[in-house]
Design an enzyme around this catalytic site. Sequence first.
Site, mmCIF file in Angstrom:
data_model
loop_
_atom_site.group_PDB
_atom_site.id
_atom_site.type_symbol
_atom_site.label_atom_id
_atom_site.label_comp_id
_atom_site.label_asym_id
_atom_site.label_seq_id
_atom_site.Cartn_x
_atom_site.Cartn_y
_atom_site.Cartn_z
ATOM 1 C CG HIS A 244 -2.067 1.004 1.277
ATOM 2 N ND1 HIS A 244 -1.934 2.295 1.607
ATOM 3 C CD2 HIS A 244 -3.164 0.689 1.325
ATOM 4 C CE1 HIS A 244 -3.024 2.946 1.290
ATOM 5 N NE2 HIS A 244 -3.866 1.854 1.546
ATOM 6 N NE ARG A 267 -3.263 7.514 -1.617
ATOM 7 C CZ ARG A 267 -3.351 6.146 -2.008
ATOM 8 N NH1 ARG A 267 -3.616 6.323 -3.208
ATOM 9 N NH2 ARG A 267 -3.509 5.129 -1.192
HETATM 10 C C1 SIN Z 1 -8.114 -1.290 1.555
HETATM 11 O O1 SIN Z 1 -6.997 -2.070 2.142
HETATM 12 O O2 SIN Z 1 -9.016 -1.717 0.899
HETATM 13 C C2 SIN Z 1 -8.199 0.009 2.202
HETATM 14 C C3 SIN Z 1 -7.437 0.483 2.962
HETATM 15 C C4 SIN Z 1 -7.139 2.046 3.239
HETATM 16 O O3 SIN Z 1 -7.863 2.532 4.038
HETATM 17 O O4 SIN Z 1 -6.494 2.588 2.408
#
Ligand code: SIN
Length: 462
Positions: A244, A267
């Site tokens: 991420h 974002r």
């Molecule tokens: C996710 O992992 O689907 C969302 C995580 C986030 O809040 O960026």
Amino acid sequence: MSARHAIVVGSGLAGLSAASQLLSHRVPVILLERAAKPGGNSIKASSGINGAPTSYQPVAEPLDAFYLDTVRSAGLAMKTLTAHREQLIDTLTEHSASAIHWLVQDKGVDLSKVAQLGGHSYARTHRGKGQAPPGFAIVSALLKNLKENPLLELRTSCSVTKVLQSSQRVTGVEYECEDGQKKELHGPVIFASGGFGGDAHGLLAQYRPDLNGYPSTNDPRPGTQPILTAAGAKLIDMDQVQVHPTGFVDLASPDTPLKFLAAEVLRGEGGILLIDGERFVNELDTREHVTNAITSRPATSDSPKQWTVQVVLDEATYNAAKSHVDFYIFKGLMKKTTIAELGPNAQETIERYANAVNETLKDPFGRTSFANWALKDPKLDSVVYVGIVTPVVHFTMGGVLINQKAEVLQDDQKHIEGLWGAGEVTGGVHGGNRLGGSSLLECVVFGRIAGNQVAEFLKETS
Ligand code: SIN
Ligand code: FAD
């Protein structure tokens, strides 16, 4: 507890959804949870759960848009086992509206606020309007509901160590609680034991040694796929690990390997990313793409492996993500400041972004959704909200292969009788990149399918 009970392993959202569904068929459930507290990673989920079409979406989307976005995001992985993956994605997206409906109507969860996350062509990630983050709100509602049902027995601090089999058919599990005694439980089994993003020195090191040294959003814990391969389960996509792009670097302890996630919704509601005062990517491209745009540059620290990126929100974006940002400010991960404090180039960069928002210029990075950003004429003393972020190991797309009935497969065709899987322990549905919001969705969709299938299995075999 009756001998005709079902066994669910793991009390994250996949396990809770499976258990809820089993109880709706009046099937008694024994829910085994390794940790002292239920909820797994699911309780930490911060951006929301995908679903389409729903009445909460600001723009109605074509019926196949979610399916197509998921296929596109899965990328090159779609070239292998193509038909199987298409079926899984079809199941995921086809059941997404009913998953939201179930949580809202049956379980009383507020999911009325919707944002557009990276790689999505429409806003379809649902969360509540209040202070509670979506993972916490959903998990707490399901747990409360389950605990009121006398047919549920939740055993925490109990770790499943083995799947029991007789003539290739799964007959139950071996498990161990705090007293260290090995015990056996018999019945059909749903495995919902989560991913291996926290297994830095085990499965992660085995399948992705190149990620050694990256921080993670997952608490350290061993992956459970080996328990299932020992029972004959086939693995898929184990090297597909999602990094991420935005885990917070806490300036009070910048080197901690466990990072708090800077939710993608920051974002999604309009926020931007800056390196050295410049934007460098469409912030709403897929996570894979945004992460690559960061990690293709030299790291600013090797241990842990980190980059220095600013996530920046204007006042209107802050208001749209207020509950998140206020919490991050409280934790010391973000601050309210002015553009002058962001460093050289930031004012000009933000001016260019504002021009794209105002449609006076096309966004050079191809961003087309700006959500709530409203700062039109940025000055050095304009208020912004900022935090430092870096890429973090977040989610494992790989796991045990299942089919549309959530049966665990031993090869592309044949399932292992008596064994089902749901949630992050499984693989195949997201291919090379999971869309934000689709993990909670897969937990609900495949968890409920597994629950229905096991109820049916018990009826047929009683
Ligand atoms: C996710 O992992 O689907 C969302 C995580 C986030 O809040 O960026
Ligand atoms: P988990 O929730 O991890 O639960 C698995 C459970 O199984 C755990 O409680 C574990 O202790 C237990 N267990 C493991 N092994 C055993 C064993 N041997 N015996 C007994 N119990 C065992 N996804 C989204 O879609 N939207 C989001 O907004 C989002 N935000 C996220 C934010 C963060 C910080 C993180 C870390 C993830 C986020 N994700 C999000 C991803 C998502 O939360 C997880 O992928 C998903 O919740 C996994 O659910 P699960 O039920 O499969 O596993």
